[in-house]
Design a protein around this motif. Structure first.
Motif, PDB file in Angstrom:
ATOM      1  N   LYS A 108     -91.804   3.565  16.307  1.00 12.61           N
ATOM      2  CA  LYS A 108     -90.623   3.230  15.517  1.00 12.61           C
ATOM      3  C   LYS A 108     -90.164   4.520  14.853  1.00 12.61           C
ATOM      4  O   LYS A 108     -90.932   5.160  14.129  1.00 12.61           O
ATOM      5  N   LEU A 109     -88.929   4.909  15.143  1.00 16.36           N
ATOM      6  CA  LEU A 109     -88.332   6.129  14.600  1.00 16.36           C
ATOM      7  C   LEU A 109     -87.359   5.727  13.500  1.00 16.36           C
ATOM      8  O   LEU A 109     -86.517   4.848  13.718  1.00 16.36           O
ATOM      9  N   ILE A 110     -87.454   6.372  12.341  1.00 13.59           N
ATOM     10  CA  ILE A 110     -86.578   6.052  11.212  1.00 13.59           C
ATOM     11  C   ILE A 110     -86.121   7.360  10.572  1.00 13.59           C
ATOM     12  O   ILE A 110     -86.942   8.222  10.251  1.00 13.59           O
ATOM     13  N   LEU A 111     -84.823   7.487  10.376  1.00 11.03           N
ATOM     14  CA  LEU A 111     -84.274   8.648   9.671  1.00 11.03           C
ATOM     15  C   LEU A 111     -83.677   8.173   8.359  1.00 11.03           C
ATOM     16  O   LEU A 111     -82.705   7.409   8.344  1.00 11.03           O
ATOM     17  N   ILE A 112     -84.275   8.608   7.242  1.00  8.43           N
ATOM     18  CA  ILE A 112     -83.799   8.244   5.906  1.00  8.43           C
ATOM     19  C   ILE A 112     -83.336   9.530   5.240  1.00  8.43           C
ATOM     20  O   ILE A 112     -84.144  10.387   4.894  1.00  8.43           O
ATOM     21  N   GLU A 113     -82.014   9.647   5.132  1.00  9.08           N
ATOM     22  CA  GLU A 113     -81.379  10.887   4.710  1.00  9.08           C
ATOM     23  C   GLU A 113     -81.844  11.987   5.660  1.00  9.08           C
ATOM     24  O   GLU A 113     -81.530  11.929   6.837  1.00  9.08           O
ATOM     25  N   ASN A 114     -82.625  12.972   5.194  1.00 10.01           N
ATOM     26  CA  ASN A 114     -83.114  13.993   6.135  1.00 10.01           C
ATOM     27  C   ASN A 114     -84.641  13.930   6.300  1.00 10.01           C
ATOM     28  O   ASN A 114     -85.255  14.860   6.793  1.00 10.01           O
ATOM     29  N   ARG A 115     -85.213  12.821   5.921  1.00 11.72           N
ATOM     30  CA  ARG A 115     -86.661  12.608   6.079  1.00 11.72           C
ATOM     31  C   ARG A 115     -86.878  11.744   7.326  1.00 11.72           C
ATOM     32  O   ARG A 115     -86.349  10.652   7.440  1.00 11.72           O
ATOM     33  N   TYR A 116     -87.657  12.280   8.271  1.00  7.64           N
ATOM     34  CA  TYR A 116     -87.844  11.643   9.574  1.00  7.64           C
ATOM     35  C   TYR A 116     -89.253  11.071   9.674  1.00  7.64           C
ATOM     36  O   TYR A 116     -90.234  11.790   9.532  1.00  7.64           O
ATOM     37  N   TYR A 117     -89.323   9.755   9.908  1.00  9.34           N
ATOM     38  CA  TYR A 117     -90.592   9.054  10.038  1.00  9.34           C
ATOM     39  C   TYR A 117     -90.773   8.599  11.486  1.00  9.34           C
ATOM     40  O   TYR A 117     -89.853   8.033  12.079  1.00  9.34           O
ATOM     41  N   ILE A 118     -91.970   8.822  12.008  1.00  7.00           N
ATOM     42  CA  ILE A 118     -92.331   8.339  13.336  1.00  7.00           C
ATOM     43  C   ILE A 118     -93.590   7.502  13.173  1.00  7.00           C
ATOM     44  O   ILE A 118     -94.668   8.021  12.899  1.00  7.00           O
ATOM     45  N   LEU A 119     -93.441   6.184  13.291  1.00  3.61           N
ATOM     46  CA  LEU A 119     -94.569   5.256  13.205  1.00  3.61           C
ATOM     47  C   LEU A 119     -95.024   4.980  14.636  1.00  3.61           C
ATOM     48  O   LEU A 119     -94.181   4.767  15.515  1.00  3.61           O
ATOM     49  N   MET A 120     -96.332   4.972  14.858  1.00  2.00           N
ATOM     50  CA  MET A 120     -96.821   4.896  16.224  1.00  2.00           C
ATOM     51  C   MET A 120     -98.099   4.070  16.308  1.00  2.00           C
ATOM     52  O   MET A 120     -98.975   4.193  15.458  1.00  2.00           O
ATOM     53  N   ALA A 121     -98.178   3.253  17.352  1.00  2.00           N
ATOM     54  CA  ALA A 121     -99.415   2.531  17.671  1.00  2.00           C
ATOM     55  C   ALA A 121     -99.717   2.792  19.140  1.00  2.00           C
ATOM     56  O   ALA A 121     -98.866   2.569  20.001  1.00  2.00           O
ATOM     57  N   ILE A 122    -100.925   3.275  19.404  1.00  2.00           N
ATOM     58  CA  ILE A 122    -101.359   3.526  20.775  1.00  2.00           C
ATOM     59  C   ILE A 122    -102.312   2.399  21.158  1.00  2.00           C
ATOM     60  O   ILE A 122    -103.286   2.137  20.454  1.00  2.00           O
ATOM     61  N   THR A 123    -102.000   1.744  22.274  1.00  7.42           N
ATOM     62  CA  THR A 123    -102.686   0.517  22.653  1.00  7.42           C
ATOM     63  C   THR A 123    -103.213   0.608  24.080  1.00  7.42           C
ATOM     64  O   THR A 123    -102.478   1.027  24.979  1.00  7.42           O
ATOM     65  N   ALA A 124    -104.457   0.190  24.289  1.00 11.25           N
ATOM     66  CA  ALA A 124    -104.975   0.060  25.654  1.00 11.25           C
ATOM     67  C   ALA A 124    -104.151  -0.998  26.374  1.00 11.25           C
ATOM     68  O   ALA A 124    -103.758  -1.998  25.766  1.00 11.25           O
ATOM     69  N   VAL A 125    -103.883  -0.785  27.651  1.00 12.37           N
ATOM     70  CA  VAL A 125    -103.026  -1.730  28.385  1.00 12.37           C
ATOM     71  C   VAL A 125    -103.601  -3.143  28.391  1.00 12.37           C
ATOM     72  O   VAL A 125    -102.843  -4.112  28.470  1.00 12.37           O
ATOM     73  N   THR A 126    -104.905  -3.279  28.251  1.00  8.99           N
ATOM     74  CA  THR A 126    -105.525  -4.607  28.240  1.00  8.99           C
ATOM     75  C   THR A 126    -105.295  -5.360  26.933  1.00  8.99           C
ATOM     76  O   THR A 126    -105.513  -6.562  26.867  1.00  8.99           O
ATOM     77  N   LYS A 127    -104.849  -4.665  25.879  1.00  9.39           N
ATOM     78  CA  LYS A 127    -104.627  -5.310  24.576  1.00  9.39           C
ATOM     79  C   LYS A 127    -103.153  -5.297  24.178  1.00  9.39           C
ATOM     80  O   LYS A 127    -102.816  -5.406  23.001  1.00  9.39           O
ATOM     81  N   GLU A 128    -102.288  -5.146  25.147  1.00  9.56           N
ATOM     82  CA  GLU A 128    -100.875  -5.027  24.866  1.00  9.56           C
ATOM     83  C   GLU A 128    -100.135  -6.206  25.462  1.00  9.56           C
ATOM     84  O   GLU A 128    -100.438  -6.588  26.589  1.00  9.56           O
ATOM     85  N   PRO A 129     -99.240  -6.840  24.739  1.00 10.87           N
ATOM     86  CA  PRO A 129     -98.866  -6.613  23.348  1.00 10.87           C
ATOM     87  C   PRO A 129     -99.842  -7.309  22.401  1.00 10.87           C
ATOM     88  O   PRO A 129    -100.621  -8.157  22.818  1.00 10.87           O
ATOM     89  N   ASN A 130     -99.755  -6.932  21.122  1.00 11.81           N
ATOM     90  CA  ASN A 130    -100.581  -7.593  20.114  1.00 11.81           C
ATOM     91  C   ASN A 130     -99.853  -7.598  18.773  1.00 11.81           C
ATOM     92  O   ASN A 130     -98.996  -6.752  18.530  1.00 11.81           O
ATOM     93  N   PRO A 131    -100.189  -8.537  17.901  1.00  7.79           N
ATOM     94  CA  PRO A 131     -99.450  -8.697  16.638  1.00  7.79           C
ATOM     95  C   PRO A 131     -99.692  -7.584  15.618  1.00  7.79           C
ATOM     96  O   PRO A 131     -98.913  -7.446  14.676  1.00  7.79           O
ATOM     97  N   ASP A 132    -100.739  -6.782  15.786  1.00 11.04           N
ATOM     98  CA  ASP A 132    -101.022  -5.736  14.801  1.00 11.04           C
ATOM     99  C   ASP A 132    -100.006  -4.596  14.836  1.00 11.04           C
ATOM    100  O   ASP A 132     -99.832  -3.891  13.847  1.00 11.04           O
ATOM    101  N   ILE A 133     -99.320  -4.423  15.949  1.00 14.35           N
ATOM    102  CA  ILE A 133     -98.275  -3.395  16.013  1.00 14.35           C
ATOM    103  C   ILE A 133     -97.156  -3.769  15.042  1.00 14.35           C
ATOM    104  O   ILE A 133     -96.743  -2.957  14.218  1.00 14.35           O
ATOM    105  N   LYS A 134     -96.688  -4.999  15.131  1.00 12.03           N
ATOM    106  CA  LYS A 134     -95.628  -5.475  14.235  1.00 12.03           C
ATOM    107  C   LYS A 134     -96.110  -5.465  12.783  1.00 12.03           C
ATOM    108  O   LYS A 134     -95.375  -5.067  11.884  1.00 12.03           O
ATOM    109  N   LYS A 135     -97.337  -5.893  12.569  1.00 11.76           N
ATOM    110  CA  LYS A 135     -97.908  -5.903  11.212  1.00 11.76           C
ATOM    111  C   LYS A 135     -97.880  -4.501  10.608  1.00 11.76           C
ATOM    112  O   LYS A 135     -97.505  -4.309   9.454  1.00 11.76           O
ATOM    113  N   PHE A 136     -98.266  -3.514  11.403  1.00 12.94           N
ATOM    114  CA  PHE A 136     -98.265  -2.115  10.966  1.00 12.94           C
ATOM    115  C   PHE A 136     -96.842  -1.654  10.657  1.00 12.94           C
ATOM    116  O   PHE A 136     -96.557  -1.159   9.562  1.00 12.94           O
ATOM    117  N   PHE A 137     -95.924  -1.835  11.605  1.00 10.09           N
ATOM    118  CA  PHE A 137     -94.539  -1.397  11.406  1.00 10.09           C
ATOM    119  C   PHE A 137     -93.888  -2.107  10.224  1.00 10.09           C
ATOM    120  O   PHE A 137     -93.190  -1.483   9.425  1.00 10.09           O
TER     121      PHE A 137
END
Length: 185
Positions: free
Chosen positions: A150-179
């Motif tokens: 999830k990429l977010i630009l707030i004024e000039n502050r750039y946030y990159i939120l990331m979840a790396i997931t093994a293909v066997t556990k994708e998708p999962n609700p913890d990605i949304k929970k984190f974001f």
């Protein structure tokens, strides 16, 4: 004969009740709130996060990249291998108020990340945050993992939120929970 079946059934039900009761009292994994005053955000990680920073050379000059991450790869009960937030302050010329440049800015960022990780973009959608521009992107990492960003630009502050997931556990609700736990101050 019926008595033996009833005794076996009673023992089975008793064992089942004990097992269910034991699991009912196990405490779920507690997520921890991490706050960065310098980067002006809070987010919940499924464990203790670490912080590092490093300089990054860009066309606009050298920037400081702050990296906050939780590595869950050693614990198979984690739904994701890594949870990460990258934060950097961009030059004033790159600002979320420049609506005319946002598509170009995010396109460059998305394609640059695909090149850097040697991955393929699976999907991308607009994902604004409290009126600020953003994107949500999924990458295939050579069939070994999926990276949801999830990429977010707030004024000039750039946030990159990331979840790396093994293909066997994708998708999962913890990605949304984190974001969804991300809060800008």
């Amino acid at each position: 004969m019926h008595r033996n079946i009833l005794k076996i059934a009673a023992k089975f039900l008793l064992l089942l009740c004990i097992t269910v009761t034991a699991f009912a009292f196990t405490e779920p994994k507690q997520w921890q709130t991490f706050e960065s005053k310098e980067c002006k955000f809070k987010i919940n990680f499924p464990g203790e996060a670490t912080h590092t920073s490093q300089p990054v050379a860009t066309a606009a000059g050298e920037l400081k990249l702050d990296i906050f991450q939780f590595d869950g790869s050693a614990d198979t009960s984690n739904n994701n291998l890594v949870y990460m937030v990258n934060c950097s302050v961009l030059p004033d010329s790159v600002n979320s108020s420049r609506k005319d440049l946002m598509d170009l800015f995010f396109e460059g960022s998305i394609n640059g990340m695909a090149t850097n990780i040697k991955g393929t973009v699976l999907s991308q959608t607009k994902a604004d945050y409290k009126g600020y521009p953003g994107r949500e992107v999924r990458y295939d990492l050579q069939g070994q993992a999926t990276i949801t960003v999830k990429l977010i630009l707030i004024e000039n502050r750039y946030y990159i939120l990331m979840a790396i997931t093994a293909v066997t556990k994708e998708p999962n609700p913890d990605i949304k929970k984190f974001f969804d736990s991300f809060e800008n101050e």
